[in-house]
Design an enzyme around this catalytic site. Structure first.
Site, mmCIF file in Angstrom:
data_model
loop_
_atom_site.group_PDB
_atom_site.id
_atom_site.type_symbol
_atom_site.label_atom_id
_atom_site.label_comp_id
_atom_site.label_asym_id
_atom_site.label_seq_id
_atom_site.Cartn_x
_atom_site.Cartn_y
_atom_site.Cartn_z
ATOM 1 N N LYS A 1 10.671 42.541 2.241
ATOM 2 C CA LYS A 1 10.561 43.996 2.422
ATOM 3 C C LYS A 1 11.496 44.469 3.523
ATOM 4 C CE LYS A 1 5.787 44.181 0.817
ATOM 5 N NZ LYS A 1 4.387 43.994 1.170
ATOM 6 N N GLN B 1 0.118 44.582 5.487
ATOM 7 C CA GLN B 1 0.100 43.571 4.440
ATOM 8 C C GLN B 1 -1.326 43.037 4.239
ATOM 9 O OE1 GLN B 1 2.766 42.704 2.526
ATOM 10 N NE2 GLN B 1 1.554 41.238 1.380
ATOM 11 N N ASP C 1 1.636 52.528 0.571
ATOM 12 C CA ASP C 1 0.932 51.687 -0.403
ATOM 13 C C ASP C 1 0.067 52.528 -1.344
ATOM 14 O OD1 ASP C 1 1.350 48.903 -0.444
ATOM 15 O OD2 ASP C 1 0.294 48.653 1.467
HETATM 16 N N1 GUN Z 1 -0.664 42.213 -0.830
HETATM 17 C C1 GUN Z 1 -0.383 41.991 -2.146
HETATM 18 N N2 GUN Z 1 0.126 43.091 -2.707
HETATM 19 C C2 GUN Z 1 0.182 44.029 -1.736
HETATM 20 C C3 GUN Z 1 0.638 45.368 -1.718
HETATM 21 O O1 GUN Z 1 1.088 45.939 -2.707
HETATM 22 N N3 GUN Z 1 0.539 45.996 -0.520
HETATM 23 C C4 GUN Z 1 0.045 45.388 0.581
HETATM 24 N N4 GUN Z 1 -0.038 46.098 1.698
HETATM 25 N N5 GUN Z 1 -0.387 44.154 0.594
HETATM 26 C C5 GUN Z 1 -0.304 43.473 -0.569
#
Ligand code: GUN
Length: 291
Positions: A53, A97, A120
């Protein structure tokens, strides 16, 4: 029939190019979008995602802020960091995350994020706005799936869609987005009776259960469009939730794993960061990046 492959990797690369162009235009006006990613603990898969990311954020010209906290961080300290990021004008998007360590209340943490910076789309306000068809931040993975479905099928109106999986991250928001595009949507899950027969009715089948090769080839309606959200690490490497080899002989189109939904998720995170930046600056939503 051998299914058309829906190339998420190429689609995501195109999306990132468009985003980079929009970021460049914003920077000309003195605005640089910024994304803060918070990782608590040392989960190896999460570390890989967070690194990816950060790298892609910088590649499209945005500022990336990474916050790595130890696994035993107190929830109050994480909430204090979120509060600081909420108030930081250089930060337009905040992603914490998941999963968080067991001692933390995931919902409390997510709902502490400013909904306008919730790239998100997990904050309860954004969930409610999406469910009622209002402007919101939309979860990245379902948004990426929607973009690929629209690109491949054009209109989704009247199509039978089955979403296998009812998670808050993928299944439920995916169903909301399909419904919004006037598909006839069923959410299936582990208690669904005669799941194979239900799946065989689907013009659009989205598999998001997190079990390797769970959806079999003979569950697929000939010609259907299959979106495989699964990323499962097995002895055979990375595999999806769909038995790909069998499915591609039946489906009309299918996303591969890897190279399907995965790359689209991060591209949509960047898209959401751009959208959040535009909104906070009173600019129109960038074209084609929101549902
Ligand atoms: N963990 C797995 N997928 C995601 C996601 O799309 N966003 C976040 N913040 N954590 C994750």
């Amino acid at each position: 029939m051998t299914a058309t492959l829906i190339d998420g990797k190429a689609f995501a690369a195109g999306l990132r190019q468009r985003i980079a162009a929009e970021v460049a235009a914003m920077r000309d006006r003195g605005i640089t979008p910024g994304l803060a990613v918070v990782l608590v603990g040392e989960d190896p898969a999460s570390q890989v995602y967070v690194r990816s990311k950060g790298k892609q954020t910088v590649e499209v010209g945005m500022n990336s802020y990474e916050h790595k906290l130890p696994a035993d961080t107190a929830e109050a300290d994480l909430l204090a960091l979120i509060k600081r990021l909420n108030g930081d004008p250089d930060v337009n998007g905040i992603l914490v995350q998941l999963p968080l360590p067991g001692h933390m209340d995931e919902a409390a943490v997510i709902n502490a994020i400013d909904p306008a910076k919730d790239v998100d789309g997990f904050h309860i306000l954004n969930v409610g706005l999406l469910a009622t068809g209002q402007k919101s931040m939309v979860p990245c993975t379902p948004l990426g799936c929607l973009m690929m479905l629209r690109d491949h099928l054009g209109s989704l109106s009247g199509k039978r869609a089955v979403v296998v999986g009812r998670s808050n991250i993928v299944g439920k928001p995916m169903a909301q987005l399909l419904l919004r595009d006037s598909a006839t949507v069923t959410i299936a899950h582990s208690r669904t009776q005669d799941l194979p027969a239900l799946c065989r009715e689907a013009d659009i089948l989205v598999a998001a259960v997190g079990r390797p090769h769970f959806v079999k080839g003979d569950w697929i309606k000939p010609g259907a469009t299959v979106i495989d959200v699964g990323i499962n690490r097995t002895e055979d490497g990375l595999v999806g939730d769909v038995d790909f080899a069998a499915a591609r002989e039946v489906a009309g189109a299918i996303t591969p794993v890897p190279g399907g939904v995965g790359p689209m998720t991060i591209a949509c995170l960047l898209a959401n960061t751009l959208t959040a930046t535009a909104r906070v600056n009173g600019l129109p939503d960038p074209e084609g990046l929101t549902p």
